[in-house]
Design a protein around this motif. Structure first.
Motif, mmCIF file in Angstrom:
data_model
loop_
_atom_site.group_PDB
_atom_site.id
_atom_site.type_symbol
_atom_site.label_atom_id
_atom_site.label_comp_id
_atom_site.label_asym_id
_atom_site.label_seq_id
_atom_site.Cartn_x
_atom_site.Cartn_y
_atom_site.Cartn_z
ATOM 1 N N VAL A 1 -5.515 19.717 -13.183
ATOM 2 C CA VAL A 1 -4.047 20.070 -11.879
ATOM 3 C C VAL A 1 -4.454 18.764 -11.394
ATOM 4 O O VAL A 1 -3.263 17.740 -11.050
ATOM 5 N N PRO A 2 -5.417 18.322 -10.854
ATOM 6 C CA PRO A 2 -5.817 17.091 -9.365
ATOM 7 C C PRO A 2 -5.346 16.429 -10.261
ATOM 8 O O PRO A 2 -4.776 15.247 -9.279
ATOM 9 N N GLY A 3 -5.960 15.565 -11.379
ATOM 10 C CA GLY A 3 -5.457 14.296 -12.188
ATOM 11 C C GLY A 3 -4.388 14.353 -12.013
ATOM 12 O O GLY A 3 -3.805 12.891 -11.947
ATOM 13 N N TYR A 4 -3.529 15.442 -12.735
ATOM 14 C CA TYR A 4 -1.978 14.899 -12.499
ATOM 15 C C TYR A 4 -1.499 14.544 -11.049
ATOM 16 O O TYR A 4 -0.392 13.973 -11.110
ATOM 17 N N HIS A 5 -1.636 15.505 -10.252
ATOM 18 C CA HIS A 5 -1.462 15.462 -8.659
ATOM 19 C C HIS A 5 -1.207 14.080 -8.520
ATOM 20 O O HIS A 5 -0.449 12.664 -7.581
ATOM 21 N N ARG A 6 -2.739 13.395 -8.482
ATOM 22 C CA ARG A 6 -2.659 11.937 -8.115
ATOM 23 C C ARG A 6 -1.960 10.785 -8.606
ATOM 24 O O ARG A 6 -1.553 9.677 -8.678
ATOM 25 N N ARG A 7 -1.896 11.214 -10.652
ATOM 26 C CA ARG A 7 -0.781 10.852 -10.319
ATOM 27 C C ARG A 7 0.473 10.029 -10.487
ATOM 28 O O ARG A 7 1.032 9.499 -10.241
ATOM 29 N N ILE A 8 1.228 11.497 -9.926
ATOM 30 C CA ILE A 8 2.410 11.512 -9.423
ATOM 31 C C ILE A 8 2.749 10.176 -8.479
ATOM 32 O O ILE A 8 2.737 9.754 -8.126
ATOM 33 N N ARG A 9 0.992 11.036 -7.689
ATOM 34 C CA ARG A 9 1.335 10.206 -5.893
ATOM 35 C C ARG A 9 1.789 8.374 -7.010
ATOM 36 O O ARG A 9 2.451 7.318 -6.246
ATOM 37 N N LEU A 10 0.413 8.150 -7.314
ATOM 38 C CA LEU A 10 0.313 6.596 -7.630
ATOM 39 C C LEU A 10 2.343 6.003 -7.970
ATOM 40 O O LEU A 10 2.310 4.870 -8.253
ATOM 41 N N GLU A 11 2.200 6.513 -9.166
ATOM 42 C CA GLU A 11 4.008 6.452 -9.522
ATOM 43 C C GLU A 11 4.537 6.425 -8.577
ATOM 44 O O GLU A 11 6.006 5.552 -8.373
ATOM 45 N N ALA A 12 4.695 7.429 -7.685
ATOM 46 C CA ALA A 12 6.102 7.835 -6.500
ATOM 47 C C ALA A 12 5.602 6.157 -5.502
ATOM 48 O O ALA A 12 6.606 6.031 -5.068
ATOM 49 N N ASP A 13 4.837 6.113 -5.350
ATOM 50 C CA ASP A 13 4.324 4.425 -4.304
ATOM 51 C C ASP A 13 4.713 3.443 -5.459
ATOM 52 O O ASP A 13 5.112 2.049 -4.649
ATOM 53 N N ARG A 14 4.520 3.487 -6.491
ATOM 54 C CA ARG A 14 5.092 2.401 -7.099
ATOM 55 C C ARG A 14 6.306 2.016 -7.236
ATOM 56 O O ARG A 14 7.179 1.110 -6.550
ATOM 57 N N ILE A 15 7.360 3.294 -7.172
ATOM 58 C CA ILE A 15 8.373 3.543 -7.064
ATOM 59 C C ILE A 15 9.405 2.429 -5.380
ATOM 60 O O ILE A 15 9.504 2.148 -5.427
ATOM 61 N N THR A 16 8.301 3.650 -5.354
ATOM 62 C CA THR A 16 8.272 2.948 -3.516
ATOM 63 C C THR A 16 8.295 2.098 -3.506
ATOM 64 O O THR A 16 8.982 0.908 -2.179
ATOM 65 N N ALA A 17 7.411 0.523 -3.481
ATOM 66 C CA ALA A 17 7.114 -0.558 -3.618
ATOM 67 C C ALA A 17 7.878 -1.036 -4.016
ATOM 68 O O ALA A 17 7.941 -2.733 -2.626
ATOM 69 N N LEU A 18 8.862 -1.039 -5.671
ATOM 70 C CA LEU A 18 9.767 -1.723 -5.688
ATOM 71 C C LEU A 18 11.241 -1.483 -4.778
ATOM 72 O O LEU A 18 11.520 -2.220 -4.766
#
Length: 342
Positions: A148-165
């Motif tokens: 679960v922590p790994g999924y949470h981290r990947r979700i955060r990274l994808e959200a950061d990617r969208i935010t940057a775009l």
């Protein structure tokens, strides 16, 4: 009535003969400028009037004095009319050129807008699909507790990617709309370079790229420090992204008469000659960047907006940005107006 008919016939015949020559001239001048066409049209008109008046005057047996007065009036009027036609023709020609350039700019902006929409749709679809898949896996309980922590981290990274775009799109829209207002001041370019290099060093280390900065005198430029920092940051991230592991990204700079400059060099292998003029276009990333980034790449594939934003910010400062191929890579050079000495 007979005299009127004779006068009309003479005027019609003489003017018609001149008009036929004018039509032939216009056919010969097909494809020439607007000025040339207007000049011919007005010359034919004046010549038709002059010929008709002269022929009718001769038929009416005017005295030499009266005929001379009529001729002088016609000559002066003709010269003035031709001069007006030339001036009007030049203005119309310039207006047509401006209109053509405006249409070309509109078409270029429309193409750019379609490209941006296509790229954004592509770049958003991938992280959104990943977020949906991970959220569904978590919701259905298909993830082991230790995963679960790994999924949470990947979700955060994808959200950061969208935010940057989204942030890049907002910044680019402000630049293109002319809504970006800068507070200009004397900025030591060396400090901007030092801060940008310090921020990019962890990213370069994670990618396995060595970042080398020349600490010579960069000069003082007139600009806004946050925006100049973003320009250097975008150039460094772009250079690190396209430099292979164990490669080197170099930052050098200096000051010439009236300008301060900084150059970022990488070891990307060079940019194809056909792509060089398009490097700063919105959403342009080249053919090799169309594929997703390799797994574990700390920079991802990028949104294709960083260089467009860098160019826009540099131009808002009244500076210039250029790219050139170098042995084994390429070099981006930014030149900015030097700050006035106090």
């Amino acid at each position: 009535m007979r005299d009127v008919l004779v006068i009309c016939a003479l005027a019609l015949g003489s003017s018609g003969a001149v008009a036929s020559f004018g039509l032939a001239a216009l056919r010969i001048l097909r494809g020439r400028s607007v000025t040339a066409h207007l000049g011919v049209l007005l010359a034919v008109t004046v010549a038709s009037v002059v010929t008709g008046v002269v022929v009718v005057a001769e038929a009416m047996f005017l005295s030499a004095h009266d005929l001379g007065v009529v001729g002088m009036v016609l000559i002066v009027s003709g010269v003035v009319s031709l001069g007006f036609a030339l001036v009007a023709g030049r203005r119309l020609a310039r207006a047509s050129v401006w209109a053509a350039e405006a249409r070309a700019r509109e078409q270029a902006l429309e193409r750019s807008r379609r490209e941006v929409v296509a790229w954004v749709s592509h770049d958003l679809r991938t992280p959104l699909a990943g977020l949906r898949a991970m959220a569904e896996a978590l919701e259905d309980g298909m993830v082991e507790p230790d995963g679960v922590p790994g999924y949470h981290r990947r979700i955060r990274l994808e959200a950061d990617r969208i935010t940057a775009l989204v942030d890049d799109l907002f910044e680019l829209s402000r630049i293109n709309a002319g809504a970006l207002r800068l507070t200009l001041d004397a900025v030591p370019l060396g400090e901007v370079v030092s801060d940008a290099v310090a921020s990019a060093t962890p990213v370069a280390r994670a990618k396995g790229v060595r970042l080398v900065a020349d600490h010579s005198s960069y000069g003082v430029v007139r600009g806004s420090e946050p925006e100049l920092g973003r320009v250097l940051g975008n150039l460094l991230v772009n250079a690190i992204r396209h430099t292979p592991q164990e490669g080197i990204v170099t930052v050098v700079g200096g000051s010439d008469e009236g300008t301060g400059w900084v150059a970022v060099s990488d070891e990307c292998g060079g940019i194809p000659a056909d792509d060089l003029p398009r490097v700063f276009d919105t959403a342009f990333r080249g053919e090799s960047a169309r594929t997703p980034a390799a797994a574990g790449d700390p920079l991802g594939s990028g949104g294709g907006l960083g260089l467009a934003i860098a160019r826009g910010l540099v131009e808002v400062h009244g500076g210039r940005i250029a790219v050139d191929n170098t042995p084994g890579g390429c070099q981006f050079t930014v030149r900015l107006p030097a700050a006035a000495a106090r």
